[in-house]
Design an enzyme around this catalytic site. Structure first.
Site, PDB file in Angstrom:
ATOM      1  N   SER A 511       0.834  -1.120   0.133  1.00  0.00           N
ATOM      2  CA  SER A 511      -0.067  -0.041  -0.055  1.00  0.00           C
ATOM      3  C   SER A 511       0.892   1.168   0.114  1.00  0.00           C
ATOM      4  O   SER A 511       1.709   1.207  -0.783  1.00  0.00           O
ATOM      5  CB  SER A 511      -0.926   0.047   1.226  1.00  0.00           C
ATOM      6  OG  SER A 511      -1.894   0.846   1.048  1.00  0.00           O
ATOM      7  N   ASP A 596      -8.537  -4.765  -6.339  1.00  0.00           N
ATOM      8  CA  ASP A 596      -8.224  -3.346  -5.251  1.00  0.00           C
ATOM      9  C   ASP A 596      -9.251  -2.374  -5.583  1.00  0.00           C
ATOM     10  O   ASP A 596      -8.942  -1.467  -6.562  1.00  0.00           O
ATOM     11  CB  ASP A 596      -6.591  -3.184  -5.540  1.00  0.00           C
ATOM     12  CG  ASP A 596      -6.203  -2.436  -4.195  1.00  0.00           C
ATOM     13  OD1 ASP A 596      -6.965  -1.870  -3.494  1.00  0.00           O
ATOM     14  OD2 ASP A 596      -5.098  -2.478  -4.091  1.00  0.00           O
ATOM     15  N   HIS A 628      -7.173  -5.293  -2.017  1.00  0.00           N
ATOM     16  CA  HIS A 628      -5.979  -4.511  -1.239  1.00  0.00           C
ATOM     17  C   HIS A 628      -5.386  -5.340  -0.221  1.00  0.00           C
ATOM     18  O   HIS A 628      -5.586  -5.355   0.937  1.00  0.00           O
ATOM     19  CB  HIS A 628      -6.600  -3.190  -0.864  1.00  0.00           C
ATOM     20  CG  HIS A 628      -5.511  -2.205  -0.577  1.00  0.00           C
ATOM     21  ND1 HIS A 628      -4.755  -1.588  -1.595  1.00  0.00           N
ATOM     22  CD2 HIS A 628      -5.102  -1.533   0.561  1.00  0.00           C
ATOM     23  CE1 HIS A 628      -3.966  -0.754  -1.047  1.00  0.00           C
ATOM     24  NE2 HIS A 628      -4.113  -0.721   0.210  1.00  0.00           N
TER      25      HIS A 628
END
Length: 669
Positions: A511, A596, A628
């Site tokens: 991330s 995602d 994600h």
């Protein structure tokens, strides 16, 4: 809503072939490899736990917990305490269930699930009497967010849904007995958090000003009554936007609030709900904010009066501050269970039986049933007993100084069995970036240390938990600024300490940590021998443009913290790794979930194409049933197997040979 933050699932993960990796030469294994502790099988370290997350029923007679079903998918089980009658309560067959809770009626268990990582969470209720499961929020494209329950209203659940407007979460009341759903409060468009009073009515809310991103606390006298602003916290004074502000009302109508005012650190205070005046400080720490885990404050509240009994703080190691003498003896007894940290995970309605979890840096969670009458704790189970025969690596709490003098709290883990000198190093930045790393057991870190790597996890500026000044010093410091310098300075610190070999340093993160990985490779190409990016954005402007619709009210925060990259092309090009792909020298391994919703797959597609255009070796793995981060252990095992081989090739550590993982959906592109 966790926004860009992502923390690797420390109980899931594992393997797949790297294929031909042209470019940087492979390194020979480190000479000290033979002295390392025994190799821990990837499956043992990163596979499903045997059991985890136990919760006690309201009547104190039944235990629920998560464990694999016969076909290996994490599900909810229930068992009568003191009996060997465990049975499967849920029937998930694909992604597994990660979180659940008892309803206060003692008959239903509530859990959330999305579809292949799209984060459109649905709220489900399993009836333990009939065995049936009902989708309480069966609305395509809508997501359930906040879920509130109350012991005095056992047949009701409050849940926020964006089914009316995809940008806004209204609050609904659901009857468990019938599934009937009715609108409780319509969101005017700026509310991010709701709070109930002792009668289970929505009486308080937190909103973000659409023009300033100031935080507003609102209250109302009761259902149907008008809302009024009680307090306003200016954006730069409010600290972390995401942490839960209102912990609820006391029985006599006062508000329990995490307040950023009156100190650099967030304090827990009691407020007058009529005037907003602070009545008293409940607990505070001069070094850190109230301890929040995924933005949920770690506090112990009396289940009847809702008064605060203990508050957690976390500078480098979490610790409890007891504020209610009635539980002092209980906490003294519980501290004897572990040299590390304990949490109270569940309580029965009589408040006599507690489920307590303990953990350290070298031991996954262990769970106990604690009896307050006798002050005795009975072992329920270890979450990962298969690791008990292996040497796990202690995690040190360290602090180093950034180039501008700022102290950076960090965690350093070194391999067991070798001298902690001249080691290959993995710089491992966390996601968020308004998140943090914590001390405790971390399966990824243990995997890396076991393979011979030192691991450094810095809580760089912008990390939460260290006060608003620490967050504010991250403003407009992405990519080529001080946030990235904090990582660079961490590597240099480890080299200067003699811990790290400067020629064998990798950077890996997910991330925002993935963005920092790409930024490190692009902006400090001389520093890293290789880089592993998981679901990281490469172009900050397209990240902003593709934010999910329900991020609308929080988007201004990103603009104020990062800069208006959608309207400032020069800024975006300066901080986005995509436009500096020609500077990258380190081989890349990139993983992404196709669904995602936060960092779209296009972010990885773009950097992969740009890097390959310049002849850089890139391995790109896409998982079509993930979002994600990876929820399915088969995909985690697959990806981490690839990571092991990749790091071994470019840093010289050891690895467990990759083998195909049955059930993984990995696509090498």
């Amino acid at each position: 809503m966790k926004l860009l933050s992502w923390t690797p699932p420390s109980i899931l993960l594992a393997a797949t072939a790297i294929g031909a990796l042209a470019g940087a030469p492979a390194l020979a294994p480190a000479p000290a490899s033979a002295e390392l502790a025994a190799l821990i099988p990837r499956e043992a370290l990163l596979g499903n736990p045997v059991k985890t997350n136990p919760q006690i029923s309201p009547d104190g007679q039944t235990l629920a917990y998560l464990a694999p079903s016969p076909d290996g998918v994490m599900n909810i089980w229930v068992q009568t305490l003191g009996k060997d009658d465990a049975k499967l309560a849920s029937r998930d067959t694909h992604r597994g269930i990660g979180t659940y809770q008892w309803a206060h009626d003692g008959r239903h268990i509530l859990y959330i699930q999305d579809k292949d990582g799209d984060e459109n969470w649905h709220l489900y209720a399993t009836d333990l009497h009939s065995g049936s499961t009902r989708d309480l929020t069966p609305y395509p494209g809508a997501a359930a967010d906040a879920i509130l329950t109350d012991r005095n209203h056992p047949d009701e659940v409050l849940v926020s849904l964006n089914k009316r407007d995809p940008t806004t979460f209204d609050m609904y009341r659901v009857k468990l007995s019938t599934g009937e759903l009715t609108l409780e409060v319509e969101n005017p468009g700026d509310v991010t958090e709701w709070a109930t009073d002792s009668d289970f009515h929505i009486r308080a809310a937190v909103a973000l000003d659409g023009q300033t991103s100031d935080t507003i606390l609102r209250v109302r006298a009761g259902p149907g009554q008008p809302w009024r602003d009680l307090l306003r916290w200016e954006f730069w004074e409010a600290g972390d936007v995401l942490y839960k502000k209102i912990l609820g009302f006391t029985r006599d109508g006062k508000l329990i609030v995490q307040s950023p005012m009156g100190s650099d650190m967030t304090r827990l205070v009691l407020l007058d709900a009529q005037t907003g005046a602070e009545i008293r400080e409940i607990a505070a720490d001069r070094r850190s904010d109230v301890w929040n885990v995924f933005w949920v404050p770690q506090v112990v509240q009396d289940p009847v009066t809702y008064e605060i009994q203990a508050v957690g703080f976390d500078y480098l190691v979490p610790e409890w501050r007891v504020v209610d003498p009635k539980i002092t003896a209980d906490f003294e007894a519980l501290r004897k269970l572990t040299p590390g940290m304990f949490t109270i995970d569940s309580r029965d309605h009589a408040d006599q039986r507690w489920i307590v979890g303990t953990y350290t840096d070298t031991q996954p969670a262990v769970f106990y049933l604690y009896d307050r009458t006798t002050r005795k704790a009975e072992l329920l189970f270890e979450s990962m007993p298969q690791l008990s025969g292996y040497a796990l690596a202690p995690t040190r709490q360290v602090t180093y100084t950034a180039r501008d003098g700022l102290a950076i709290p960090a965690y350093l883990t070194l391999p067991v069995g070798v001298e902690g000198k001249n080691l290959p190093l993995i710089m491992h930045p966390h996601g968020g970036p308004w998140h943090r790393d914590d001390w405790g057991f971390d399966a990824w870190v243990q995997l890396f240390a076991n393979r011979g790597y030192a691991v450094l996890q810095p809580n760089f500026r912008g990390s939460v938990g260290y006060g608003k000044t620490f967050i504010n010093r991250s403003t407009r410091e992405w990519g080529v600024g001080a946030m990235q310098h904090d990582l660079t300075d961490g590597v240099k610190w480890a080299v200067d300490q003699g811990i790290a070999d400067p020629k064998r340093v990798a950077i890996m993160g997910g991330s925002y940590g993935g963005y920092a990985t790409l930024a490190g490779a692009a902006f400090t190409p001389e520093l890293y021998a290789c880089a592993v990016d998981l679901v990281g954005p490469s172009n900050v402007a397209t990240l902003f443009a593709s934010m999910p619709p329900y991020w609308k009210v929080r988007k201004l925060r990103w603009i104020k913290r990062v800069g208006d990259v959608e309207n400032d092309d020069a800024l975006n090009r300066r901080i986005s790794p995509l436009f500096h792909a020609d500077q990258i020298r380190a081989p890349l391994l990139i993983g992404h979930g196709a669904n995602d919703p936060r960092v779209k797959l296009a972010e990885s597609d773009a950097i992969v194409a740009a890097a390959r255009k310049h002849g850089l070796p890139v391995t790109f793995v896409v998982y079509p049933d993930e979002g994600h981060g990876f929820a399915r252990p088969e995909n985690n095992l697959d990806f981490m197997g690839r990571v092991e081989e990749f790091l071994a090739k470019y840093l010289g550590g050891r690895c467990e040979p990759w083998r195909p993982v049955k059930g993984s959906t990995a696509e090498v592109r």
